[in-house]
Design a protein around this motif. Structure first.
Motif, PDB file in Angstrom:
ATOM      1  N   GLU A 163       0.832  -1.202   0.000  1.00  0.00           N
ATOM      2  CA  GLU A 163       0.000   0.000   0.000  1.00  0.00           C
ATOM      3  C   GLU A 163       0.870   1.258   0.000  1.00  0.00           C
ATOM      4  N   GLU A 164       1.971   1.223   0.769  1.00  0.00           N
ATOM      5  CA  GLU A 164       2.870   2.371   0.802  1.00  0.00           C
ATOM      6  C   GLU A 164       3.551   2.558  -0.555  1.00  0.00           C
ATOM      7  N   CYS A 165       3.920   1.452  -1.181  1.00  0.00           N
ATOM      8  CA  CYS A 165       4.531   1.538  -2.513  1.00  0.00           C
ATOM      9  C   CYS A 165       3.553   2.123  -3.526  1.00  0.00           C
ATOM     10  N   ALA A 166       2.292   1.711  -3.432  1.00  0.00           N
ATOM     11  CA  ALA A 166       1.270   2.257  -4.339  1.00  0.00           C
ATOM     12  C   ALA A 166       1.068   3.751  -4.090  1.00  0.00           C
ATOM     13  N   ARG A 208       9.881  14.570  -0.229  1.00  0.00           N
ATOM     14  CA  ARG A 208       9.620  14.991   1.152  1.00  0.00           C
ATOM     15  C   ARG A 208       8.120  14.981   1.466  1.00  0.00           C
ATOM     16  N   LYS A 209       7.295  15.403   0.528  1.00  0.00           N
ATOM     17  CA  LYS A 209       5.847  15.397   0.739  1.00  0.00           C
ATOM     18  C   LYS A 209       5.335  13.965   0.870  1.00  0.00           C
ATOM     19  N   VAL A 210       5.858  13.079   0.025  1.00  0.00           N
ATOM     20  CA  VAL A 210       5.466  11.669   0.089  1.00  0.00           C
ATOM     21  C   VAL A 210       5.886  11.082   1.430  1.00  0.00           C
ATOM     22  N   ALA A 211       7.096  11.407   1.877  1.00  0.00           N
ATOM     23  CA  ALA A 211       7.593  10.916   3.161  1.00  0.00           C
ATOM     24  C   ALA A 211       6.713  11.411   4.311  1.00  0.00           C
ATOM     25  N   ASP A 212       6.318  12.670   4.264  1.00  0.00           N
ATOM     26  CA  ASP A 212       5.424  13.207   5.295  1.00  0.00           C
ATOM     27  C   ASP A 212       4.075  12.498   5.271  1.00  0.00           C
ATOM     28  N   LEU A 213       3.581  12.240   4.073  1.00  0.00           N
ATOM     29  CA  LEU A 213       2.296  11.561   3.916  1.00  0.00           C
ATOM     30  C   LEU A 213       2.333  10.155   4.517  1.00  0.00           C
ATOM     31  N   LEU A 214       3.442   9.442   4.317  1.00  0.00           N
ATOM     32  CA  LEU A 214       3.580   8.070   4.806  1.00  0.00           C
ATOM     33  C   LEU A 214       4.195   7.984   6.203  1.00  0.00           C
ATOM     34  N   VAL A 241       4.974   0.045  -8.894  1.00  0.00           N
ATOM     35  CA  VAL A 241       4.834  -0.903  -7.794  1.00  0.00           C
ATOM     36  C   VAL A 241       5.171  -2.313  -8.239  1.00  0.00           C
ATOM     37  N   SER A 242       4.702  -2.696  -9.413  1.00  0.00           N
ATOM     38  CA  SER A 242       4.955  -4.070  -9.885  1.00  0.00           C
ATOM     39  C   SER A 242       6.444  -4.329 -10.050  1.00  0.00           C
ATOM     40  N   HIS A 243       7.164  -3.350 -10.590  1.00  0.00           N
ATOM     41  CA  HIS A 243       8.614  -3.498 -10.735  1.00  0.00           C
ATOM     42  C   HIS A 243       9.285  -3.531  -9.366  1.00  0.00           C
ATOM     43  N   ALA A 244       8.825  -2.680  -8.453  1.00  0.00           N
ATOM     44  CA  ALA A 244       9.419  -2.623  -7.115  1.00  0.00           C
ATOM     45  C   ALA A 244       9.269  -3.959  -6.401  1.00  0.00           C
ATOM     46  N   GLN A 245       8.093  -4.562  -6.509  1.00  0.00           N
ATOM     47  CA  GLN A 245       7.882  -5.858  -5.854  1.00  0.00           C
ATOM     48  C   GLN A 245       8.763  -6.940  -6.477  1.00  0.00           C
ATOM     49  N   GLN A 246       8.882  -6.943  -7.797  1.00  0.00           N
ATOM     50  CA  GLN A 246       9.713  -7.939  -8.474  1.00  0.00           C
ATOM     51  C   GLN A 246      11.187  -7.746  -8.128  1.00  0.00           C
ATOM     52  N   TYR A 247      11.656  -6.507  -8.147  1.00  0.00           N
ATOM     53  CA  TYR A 247      13.059  -6.239  -7.805  1.00  0.00           C
ATOM     54  C   TYR A 247      13.351  -6.652  -6.366  1.00  0.00           C
TER      55      TYR A 247
END
Length: 130
Positions: free
Chosen positions: A9-12, A25-31, A54-60
């Motif tokens: 969910e965080e990756c998405a 930085r905004k994404v980091a604050d959001l998460l 996300v799909s690439h991140a999960q595969q990697y």
């Protein structure tokens, strides 16, 4: 400080946020994560077109994890497993088996040594009665 991986969910959220033009930085604050964590995630897991998916991140992530894990020494059906089964049927303890394997020189089974903990885990992983 404890470490926890980014969940799917965080990756998405990272993917959608970056597509909307938000900064790291905004994404980091959001998460509620460190900006360096988000930056490292994006840098490590970019697809060939340079975008975070996300799909690439999960595969990697899966590929990196598989590469660093040691291979199992006792696989059911393998020659080393059969040898240890034979020794267990002869009523040898896992300690005795590991000692014998350390002294044995079998051409087909290079590095035949298996520690007693590995033998115990193989015994208890088997279904009862085998």
């Amino acid at each position: 400080m404890s470490y926890s991986e980014l969940c799917i969910e965080e990756c998405a959220t990272i993917q959608v946020s970056l597509e909307q033009g938000l900064s790291i930085r905004k994404v980091a604050d959001l998460l509620e994560r460190s900006p360096s964590t988000i930056s490292r995630e994006v840098r490590r897991n970019r697809s060939s077109d340079g975008r975070y998916r996300v799909s690439h991140a999960q595969q990697y992530r899966h590929d990196r994890r598989v590469g660093c894990r040691p291979k199992r020494k006792l696989l059911p059906g393998g020659p080393r497993f059969a040898l240890i089964q034979h020794m267990l049927r002869r009523r040898l303890s896992p300690e005795q088996i590991s000692g014998k394997l350390k002294r044995m020189t079998i051409p087909d089974l290079r590095d035949a040594y298996v520690c007693r903990e590995t033998i115990y885990s193989a015994i208890y992983a088997l279904p009862v009665g085998e």
